[in-house]
Enzyme design. Structure first.
Site, PDB file in Angstrom:
ATOM      1  N   SER A  62      10.058 -12.176  14.121  1.00 24.78           N
ATOM      2  CA  SER A  62      11.044 -11.313  14.630  1.00 24.78           C
ATOM      3  C   SER A  62      11.725 -11.876  15.874  1.00 24.78           C
ATOM      4  CB  SER A  62      10.779  -9.901  14.857  1.00 24.78           C
ATOM      5  OG  SER A  62      11.555  -9.177  15.692  1.00 24.78           O
ATOM      6  N   ALA A  63      12.967 -11.724  16.296  1.00 26.76           N
ATOM      7  CA  ALA A  63      13.515 -12.229  17.497  1.00 26.76           C
ATOM      8  C   ALA A  63      12.905 -11.475  18.665  1.00 26.76           C
ATOM      9  CB  ALA A  63      14.935 -11.963  17.462  1.00 26.76           C
ATOM     10  N   TYR A 120       4.529  -2.968  18.786  1.00 21.62           N
ATOM     11  CA  TYR A 120       4.950  -3.668  17.490  1.00 21.62           C
ATOM     12  C   TYR A 120       5.420  -5.338  17.995  1.00 21.62           C
ATOM     13  CZ  TYR A 120       8.424  -5.314  14.239  1.00 21.62           C
ATOM     14  OH  TYR A 120       9.120  -6.139  13.148  1.00 21.62           O
ATOM     15  N   LYS A 131       3.666  -8.992  16.546  1.00 25.79           N
ATOM     16  CA  LYS A 131       4.347 -10.209  15.869  1.00 25.79           C
ATOM     17  C   LYS A 131       4.101 -11.659  16.654  1.00 25.79           C
ATOM     18  CE  LYS A 131       6.278  -8.250  12.570  1.00 25.79           C
ATOM     19  NZ  LYS A 131       5.847  -8.621  11.177  1.00 25.79           N
ATOM     20  N   LYS A 142       6.489  -1.172  11.449  1.00 24.51           N
ATOM     21  CA  LYS A 142       7.539  -1.844  12.205  1.00 24.51           C
ATOM     22  C   LYS A 142       8.397  -0.865  12.890  1.00 24.51           C
ATOM     23  CE  LYS A 142      11.242  -1.143   8.786  1.00 24.51           C
ATOM     24  NZ  LYS A 142      12.591  -1.676   8.091  1.00 24.51           N
ATOM     25  N   ARG A 172      24.324  -7.431  19.236  1.00 21.91           N
ATOM     26  CA  ARG A 172      23.311  -7.979  18.484  1.00 21.91           C
ATOM     27  C   ARG A 172      23.988  -8.829  17.178  1.00 21.91           C
ATOM     28  NH1 ARG A 172      21.411  -5.582  21.908  1.00 21.91           N
ATOM     29  NH2 ARG A 172      19.656  -4.416  22.006  1.00 21.91           N
ATOM     30  N   ASN A 186       1.020  -1.178  -0.134  1.00 20.62           N
ATOM     31  CA  ASN A 186      -0.057  -0.064   0.021  1.00 20.62           C
ATOM     32  C   ASN A 186       0.955   1.210   0.006  1.00 20.62           C
ATOM     33  OD1 ASN A 186       1.118   0.045   2.530  1.00 20.62           O
ATOM     34  ND2 ASN A 186      -0.975   0.272   3.531  1.00 20.62           N
ATOM     35  N   VAL A 239      25.776   6.470  20.656  1.00 21.38           N
ATOM     36  CA  VAL A 239      26.031   4.941  21.321  1.00 21.38           C
ATOM     37  C   VAL A 239      25.144   5.023  22.622  1.00 21.38           C
ATOM     38  CG1 VAL A 239      27.427   3.016  21.971  1.00 21.38           C
ATOM     39  CG2 VAL A 239      28.239   4.801  20.250  1.00 21.38           C
ATOM     40  N   ASP A 250      -4.132  -2.980  -0.136  1.00 22.96           N
ATOM     41  CA  ASP A 250      -3.558  -2.755   1.599  1.00 22.96           C
ATOM     42  C   ASP A 250      -4.194  -4.296   1.695  1.00 22.96           C
ATOM     43  OD1 ASP A 250      -4.512  -2.356   4.025  1.00 22.96           O
ATOM     44  OD2 ASP A 250      -3.951  -0.156   3.748  1.00 22.96           O
TER      45      ASP A 250
HETATM   46  N1  LIG Z   1      13.900  -4.981   9.156  1.00 18.91           N
HETATM   47  C1  LIG Z   1      13.941  -5.334  10.312  1.00 18.91           C
HETATM   48  O1  LIG Z   1      14.948  -4.991  10.933  1.00 18.91           O
HETATM   49  C2  LIG Z   1      12.916  -6.607  10.588  1.00 18.91           C
HETATM   50  C3  LIG Z   1      13.162  -7.390  11.723  1.00 18.91           C
HETATM   51  C4  LIG Z   1      12.296  -8.304  12.151  1.00 18.91           C
HETATM   52  C5  LIG Z   1      11.214  -8.474  11.290  1.00 18.91           C
HETATM   53  N2  LIG Z   1      10.986  -7.668  10.349  1.00 18.91           N
HETATM   54  C6  LIG Z   1       9.654  -7.937   9.533  1.00 18.91           C
HETATM   55  O2  LIG Z   1       9.675  -8.107   8.258  1.00 18.91           O
HETATM   56  C7  LIG Z   1       8.793  -7.372   7.495  1.00 18.91           C
HETATM   57  C8  LIG Z   1       9.459  -6.450   6.531  1.00 18.91           C
HETATM   58  O3  LIG Z   1      10.261  -5.603   7.152  1.00 18.91           O
HETATM   59  P1  LIG Z   1      10.871  -4.529   6.307  1.00 18.91           P
HETATM   60  O4  LIG Z   1      11.865  -3.941   6.954  1.00 18.91           O
HETATM   61  O5  LIG Z   1      11.006  -4.839   5.106  1.00 18.91           O
HETATM   62  O6  LIG Z   1       9.970  -3.332   6.516  1.00 18.91           O
HETATM   63  P2  LIG Z   1       9.514  -2.201   5.462  1.00 18.91           P
HETATM   64  O7  LIG Z   1       8.726  -1.181   6.030  1.00 18.91           O
HETATM   65  O8  LIG Z   1      10.732  -1.705   4.715  1.00 18.91           O
HETATM   66  O9  LIG Z   1       8.565  -3.184   4.505  1.00 18.91           O
HETATM   67  C9  LIG Z   1       7.069  -3.182   4.949  1.00 18.91           C
HETATM   68  C10 LIG Z   1       6.159  -2.889   3.559  1.00 18.91           C
HETATM   69  O10 LIG Z   1       4.749  -3.242   3.967  1.00 18.91           O
HETATM   70  C11 LIG Z   1       4.159  -2.419   3.440  1.00 18.91           C
HETATM   71  N3  LIG Z   1       2.945  -2.217   4.102  1.00 18.91           N
HETATM   72  C12 LIG Z   1       2.842  -1.933   5.559  1.00 18.91           C
HETATM   73  N4  LIG Z   1       1.444  -2.073   5.857  1.00 18.91           N
HETATM   74  C13 LIG Z   1       0.795  -2.470   4.952  1.00 18.91           C
HETATM   75  C14 LIG Z   1      -0.598  -2.891   4.510  1.00 18.91           C
HETATM   76  N5  LIG Z   1      -1.503  -2.791   5.466  1.00 18.91           N
HETATM   77  N6  LIG Z   1      -0.815  -3.330   3.285  1.00 18.91           N
HETATM   78  C15 LIG Z   1      -0.098  -3.466   2.226  1.00 18.91           C
HETATM   79  N7  LIG Z   1       1.234  -3.119   2.461  1.00 18.91           N
HETATM   80  C16 LIG Z   1       1.681  -2.800   3.737  1.00 18.91           C
HETATM   81  C17 LIG Z   1       4.712  -1.015   3.343  1.00 18.91           C
HETATM   82  O11 LIG Z   1       4.656  -0.248   2.716  1.00 18.91           O
HETATM   83  C18 LIG Z   1       6.215  -1.720   3.220  1.00 18.91           C
HETATM   84  O12 LIG Z   1       6.762  -1.346   1.952  1.00 18.91           O
HETATM   85  C19 LIG Z   1       7.710  -6.821   8.565  1.00 18.91           C
HETATM   86  O13 LIG Z   1       6.790  -7.621   8.832  1.00 18.91           O
HETATM   87  C20 LIG Z   1       8.737  -6.679   9.920  1.00 18.91           C
HETATM   88  O14 LIG Z   1       8.044  -6.298  10.803  1.00 18.91           O
HETATM   89  C21 LIG Z   1      11.721  -6.646  10.008  1.00 18.91           C
HETATM   90  C1  LIG Z   2      13.825  -1.352  20.775  1.00 18.53           C
HETATM   91  C2  LIG Z   2      13.772  -1.464  19.139  1.00 18.53           C
HETATM   92  O1  LIG Z   2      13.832  -0.484  18.483  1.00 18.53           O
HETATM   93  N1  LIG Z   2      14.022  -2.776  18.890  1.00 18.53           N
HETATM   94  C3  LIG Z   2      13.969  -3.045  17.380  1.00 18.53           C
HETATM   95  C4  LIG Z   2      15.551  -2.819  16.826  1.00 18.53           C
HETATM   96  O2  LIG Z   2      16.096  -3.677  17.790  1.00 18.53           O
HETATM   97  P1  LIG Z   2      17.558  -3.606  17.909  1.00 18.53           P
HETATM   98  O3  LIG Z   2      17.765  -2.599  19.345  1.00 18.53           O
HETATM   99  O4  LIG Z   2      18.108  -4.958  18.302  1.00 18.53           O
HETATM  100  O5  LIG Z   2      18.346  -2.763  16.677  1.00 18.53           O
HETATM  101  P2  LIG Z   2      18.994  -1.337  16.519  1.00 18.53           P
HETATM  102  O6  LIG Z   2      19.633  -1.327  15.107  1.00 18.53           O
HETATM  103  O7  LIG Z   2      17.883  -0.335  16.809  1.00 18.53           O
HETATM  104  O8  LIG Z   2      20.156  -1.266  17.634  1.00 18.53           O
HETATM  105  C5  LIG Z   2      21.301  -2.285  17.615  1.00 18.53           C
HETATM  106  C6  LIG Z   2      22.195  -1.699  18.576  1.00 18.53           C
HETATM  107  O9  LIG Z   2      22.447  -0.481  18.498  1.00 18.53           O
HETATM  108  C7  LIG Z   2      22.306   0.520  19.596  1.00 18.53           C
HETATM  109  N2  LIG Z   2      22.006   1.798  18.767  1.00 18.53           N
HETATM  110  C8  LIG Z   2      21.207   1.843  18.009  1.00 18.53           C
HETATM  111  C9  LIG Z   2      20.923   3.122  17.274  1.00 18.53           C
HETATM  112  C10 LIG Z   2      21.697   4.053  17.584  1.00 18.53           C
HETATM  113  O10 LIG Z   2      21.527   5.207  16.982  1.00 18.53           O
HETATM  114  N3  LIG Z   2      22.770   4.003  18.614  1.00 18.53           N
HETATM  115  C11 LIG Z   2      22.973   2.897  19.064  1.00 18.53           C
HETATM  116  O11 LIG Z   2      23.801   2.927  19.911  1.00 18.53           O
HETATM  117  C12 LIG Z   2      21.253  -0.054  20.257  1.00 18.53           C
HETATM  118  O12 LIG Z   2      21.222   0.245  21.519  1.00 18.53           O
HETATM  119  C13 LIG Z   2      21.558  -1.541  20.214  1.00 18.53           C
HETATM  120  O13 LIG Z   2      22.626  -2.067  21.121  1.00 18.53           O
HETATM  121  O14 LIG Z   2      15.404  -3.341  15.473  1.00 18.53           O
HETATM  122  C14 LIG Z   2      15.095  -4.791  15.243  1.00 18.53           C
HETATM  123  C15 LIG Z   2      15.415  -4.904  14.006  1.00 18.53           C
HETATM  124  O15 LIG Z   2      16.488  -4.630  13.561  1.00 18.53           O
HETATM  125  C16 LIG Z   2      13.696  -4.999  15.810  1.00 18.53           C
HETATM  126  O16 LIG Z   2      13.009  -4.173  14.829  1.00 18.53           O
HETATM  127  C17 LIG Z   2      13.469  -4.654  16.907  1.00 18.53           C
HETATM  128  O17 LIG Z   2      12.244  -4.749  17.531  1.00 18.53           O
END
Ligand SMILES: NC(=O)c1ccc[n+]([C@@H]2O[C@H](COP(=O)([O-])OP(=O)(O)OC[C@H]3O[C@@H](n4cnc5c(N)ncnc54)[C@H](O)[C@@H]3O)[C@@H](O)[C@H]2O)c1
Ligand SMILES: CC(=O)N[C@H]1[C@@H](OP(=O)(O)OP(=O)(O)OC[C@H]2O[C@@H](n3ccc(=O)[nH]c3=O)[C@H](O)[C@@H]2O)O[C@H](CO)[C@H](O)[C@@H]1O
Length: 386
Positions: free
Chosen positions: A168-169, A194, A198, A128, A276, A70, A262, A102
């Site tokens: 997600s973890a 968030y 998940k 996210k 991480r 979307n 940091v 959507d």
């Molecule tokens: N990137 C990370 O660090 C991370 C870590 C763990 C899990 N995830 C999960 O992986 C998935 C992808 O993450 P990402 O990093 O690519 O995020 P992203 O935001 O880049 O991609 C998500 C996409 O979904 C679309 N979207 C959101 N709501 C929607 C809806 N209602 N209908 C249709 N499209 C919709 C957004 O426009 C976007 O393009 C997510 O479910 C996220 O929670 C991501």
């Molecule tokens: C609390 C939070 O947001 N959690 C999300 C974030 O986890 P994480 O906190 O594991 O990822 P992150 O990239 O936000 O941080 C990684 C590490 O870097 C540190 N850090 C981060 C940014 C910064 O400007 N300075 C700094 O020191 C942070 O404290 C951590 O120790 O991302 C994950 C995906 O990748 C998941 O989406 C988690 O849900």
């Protein structure tokens, strides 16, 4: 007579223990090969960071892809095909069928299922941002949980019951032990909406599998995805100030931000900063193809969760050093207070994915930094070109 009996039991043993298992194996192998060539995968959120990289790998492996998004978190002009998917087409030389849909819109979703013979779904679409989810929890529950349940309903209605879900973890909360295995309790320490979405979607899928044995579901629990496609054409494009470490570091390196903060230097880790399990986005993307293949294995039913990580943790300062070496740029940083809700260390035990998905991460921290830098240098403003 005895000789004949002996001979027939020999034939029976060969038939039972060799021919039948070989038949099963061949049938499975043929179905996997057939699926790779012919099957159509619906990718929700296909224009996003993980989605676009996964679409590249799917196309490279001859799958037909239908992407829906979307455009809420990707760069696009109006309802046009998002820039990330145009770049995917450039990388692969293949075209991507895209619909601006959507996942909460039942009728629009249903139309897509009626238009294409979809075999499986990879479900990425979600909001996210952890901090934002605390501010607007209902939007997160409606989008991530409501949207997912609408998608599953439409899938079931159309007889599509194979799904790979982006988990997600974060579902593990504060780790009770390290490295984290899939047996670690989930849901208990999810402190933000968030993370809870998940966990809730995982639980919904488990219930769906219990209610109907035709469903096959793989839950992929990602650790920290970073990096970009090696071409530098697609990568992570956060809007506004990045919350995550790697995009922040790369924006400091390219001069968009002055210095990194940091968060916390008194954790019980190697140098006091948070640790991480960073995983290259292309390795993560390939994990989804392995999950599709896993669902085709004989006797795979119901659901199973897999960690996608490298099994190795790096501290914030180790990441800064690695990025600095690869880019040749100095990364200015200052040590500040811990970020609320952060944990000291989190890394995966990824051995289950190795054993059952035949998947393992192959790209190291240098490749993660190199590809992030390549993407950032070539696209200082992300997908926005002007
Ligand atoms: N990137 C990370 O660090 C991370 C870590 C763990 C899990 N995830 C999960 O992986 C998935 C992808 O993450 P990402 O990093 O690519 O995020 P992203 O935001 O880049 O991609 C998500 C996409 O979904 C679309 N979207 C959101 N709501 C929607 C809806 N209602 N209908 C249709 N499209 C919709 C957004 O426009 C976007 O393009 C997510 O479910 C996220 O929670 C991501
Ligand atoms: C609390 C939070 O947001 N959690 C999300 C974030 O986890 P994480 O906190 O594991 O990822 P992150 O990239 O936000 O941080 C990684 C590490 O870097 C540190 N850090 C981060 C940014 C910064 O400007 N300075 C700094 O020191 C942070 O404290 C951590 O120790 O991302 C994950 C995906 O990748 C998941 O989406 C988690 O849900």
């Amino acid at each position: 007579m005895i000789h004949l009996l002996y001979k027939s039991s020999y034939v029976f043993v060969v038939f039972y223990y060799v021919i039948i298992p070989l038949g099963y194996l061949t049938k499975w192998w043929v179905s996997v090969e057939k699926m790779k060539g012919n099957s159509t995968i619906l990718v929700t959120g296909g224009a996003g960071y993980v989605g676009s990289h996964t679409v590249v790998e799917l196309l490279k492996n001859n799958y037909t892809v239908i992407a829906i998004d979307n455009n809420v978190n990707c760069y696009a002009t109006g309802k046009d095909k998002p820039e990330s998917l145009k770049r995917v087409e450039k990388i692969t030389g293949e075209s991507v069928t895209y619909y601006n849909v959507d996942i909460r819109d039942k009728e629009a979703l249903d139309k897509v299922f009626k238009l294409h013979k979809i075999d499986s779904v990879i479900h990425f679409a979600a909001l996210k941002a952890v901090g934002e989810s605390v501010q607007i929890p209902l939007t997160y529950y409606q989008n991530n949980v409501g949207g997912s349940s609408t998608l599953f309903e439409v899938m079931a209605k159309n007889g599509v019951k194979k799904l790979v879900f982006s988990s997600s973890a974060t579902v593990y909360g504060t780790p009770q032990f390290l490295p984290i295995t899939e047996k670690h309790p989930t849901g208990q320490g999810c402190t933000n909406p968030y993370g809870k979405t998940k966990y809730f979607v995982e639980e919904i899928l488990k219930d769906v599998c219990t209610s109907d044995s035709d469903w096959k579901v793989v839950l992929l629990r990602y650790f920290n995805p970073v990096g970009a496609h090696e071409s530098g054409l697609i990568g992570e494009d956060p809007s506004g100030i990045p919350n995550n470490l790697m995009p922040y570091i790369s924006q400091v390196a390219v001069g968009r931000r002055e210095k990194l903060q940091v968060f916390g230097s008194d954790y019980p880790t190697v140098d006091g900063t948070g640790v991480r399990d960073y995983i290259h986005i292309s390795d993560l993307a390939i994990g989804h193809l392995k999950a599709l293949e896993r669902m085709l294995q004989p006797h795979y039913t119901s659901w199973k969760a897999y960690n996608l990580g490298t099994g190795r943790g790096y501290s914030v300062l180790e990441m800064v050093k690695a990025f600095s070496e690869v880019s040749g740029r100095q990364i200015k940083y200052e040590l500040v207070e811990r970020r609320e809700g952060d944990i000291a260390a989190c890394y995966a035990d990824a051995s289950l994915a190795r054993a059952e998905l035949n998947w393992t991460a192959t790209r190291d921290i240098k490749a993660m930094c190199r590809d992030t830098w390549n993407w950032q240098k070539k696209n200082p403003k992300g997908f926005q070109t002007s």
